[in-house]
Scaffold this active site. Structure first.
Site, mmCIF file in Angstrom:
data_model
loop_
_atom_site.group_PDB
_atom_site.id
_atom_site.type_symbol
_atom_site.label_atom_id
_atom_site.label_comp_id
_atom_site.label_asym_id
_atom_site.label_seq_id
_atom_site.Cartn_x
_atom_site.Cartn_y
_atom_site.Cartn_z
ATOM 1 N N SER A 46 5.607 6.000 -6.958
ATOM 2 C CA SER A 46 5.284 5.323 -8.252
ATOM 3 C C SER A 46 3.655 5.907 -8.446
ATOM 4 O O SER A 46 3.668 6.007 -9.717
ATOM 5 C CB SER A 46 5.648 3.898 -8.194
ATOM 6 O OG SER A 46 6.928 3.596 -8.196
ATOM 7 N N THR A 47 2.982 5.870 -7.664
ATOM 8 C CA THR A 47 1.565 6.131 -7.937
ATOM 9 C C THR A 47 0.663 7.089 -6.847
ATOM 10 O O THR A 47 1.305 7.307 -5.979
ATOM 11 C CB THR A 47 0.829 4.700 -7.966
ATOM 12 O OG1 THR A 47 0.832 4.271 -6.436
ATOM 13 C CG2 THR A 47 1.417 3.667 -8.738
#
Length: 225
Positions: free
Chosen positions: A27-28
């Protein structure tokens, strides 16, 4: 229609002659792909595509590249279901699209493999449950709207200005020193909102003043016959 489209449990791909293609996502940028990459490599994937974006982000470029790269007979492999879809509906749509192209799907964490009868059955149960939940939500929403209408509730977005704010705006507009901009700022709305709820202003302050005076004058008395 191809044979595997009219039989939900037919093996897809019918003959697994293609490659295993992996897809991983974090996600990051701070998260690492190492564990997912290792799992996909151990599973035998010959090509792996990776994204570093939230699952809610529709622009997952590497996923679309992976889907474009796959050919009939190949199998898409993911570390887990949540790495592929933004929602159960999104996941089902992607896997259904693969099935129509004769491409298999495997999720390692859930041990879900649509190239096997058991895996296909589980996935179709997922799809049926998702459709059932969607219909319940639609039905519940419609029933709630009907009940609200029966109670006389106002539906839709609330008005930008209350009746009290409109009266206050009209009062402020009668004072020449107040500008439309200053009135809008004091009420926490835009200039366009003031013009919308005080339509007489569209003809200018003079037209507004004339309309206000006319509204305050008593109705003319009828002469006796």
């Amino acid at each position: 229609m191809t044979p595997h489209e009219d039989d939900l449990l037919a093996p897809v791909p019918a003959i697994r002659t293609g490659a295993l293609v992996g897809y991983a996502r974090v996600s990051t940028k701070a998260q690492l792909l190492d564990r997912q990459m290792r799992a996909l490599t151990d599973a035998g994937c010959s090509r792996i595509f990776t994204d570093k974006k939230s699952g809610k982000n529709a622009e997952r470029e590497e996923l679309w590249k992976a889907l474009d790269y796959l050919r009939e007979g190949d199998t898409l492999v993911v570390p887990s279901l949540d790495r592929l879809g933004r929602s159960i509906q999104d996941l089902i749509a992607i896997v259904a699209g693969l099935r129509k192209r004769g491409i298999g799907f495997t999720s390692l964490h859930e041990a879900l493999d649509t190239t096997t009868p058991g895996g296909r059955l589980v996935f179709h149960v997922f799809a049926a449950l998702a459709e059932f939940i969607r219909e319940l939500i639609v039905q519940g929403t419609n029933e709630g709207l009907d009940a609200a209408r029966a109670r006389g509730a106002r539906l839709g977005r609330p008005p930008a200005m209350t009746d009290e704010q409109i009266r206050h705006a009209r009062d402020l507009l009668t004072r020449p020193e107040n500008t439309v901009t200053s009135i809008a700022r004091s009420l926490g709305v835009s200039r366009n909102t003031i013009y919308k709820y005080v339509p007489e202003l569209k003809g200018g302050r003079i037209a507004f003043a004339e309309a206000t005076i006319a509204a305050e004058l008593p109705p003319p008395a009828h002469s006796a016959v």
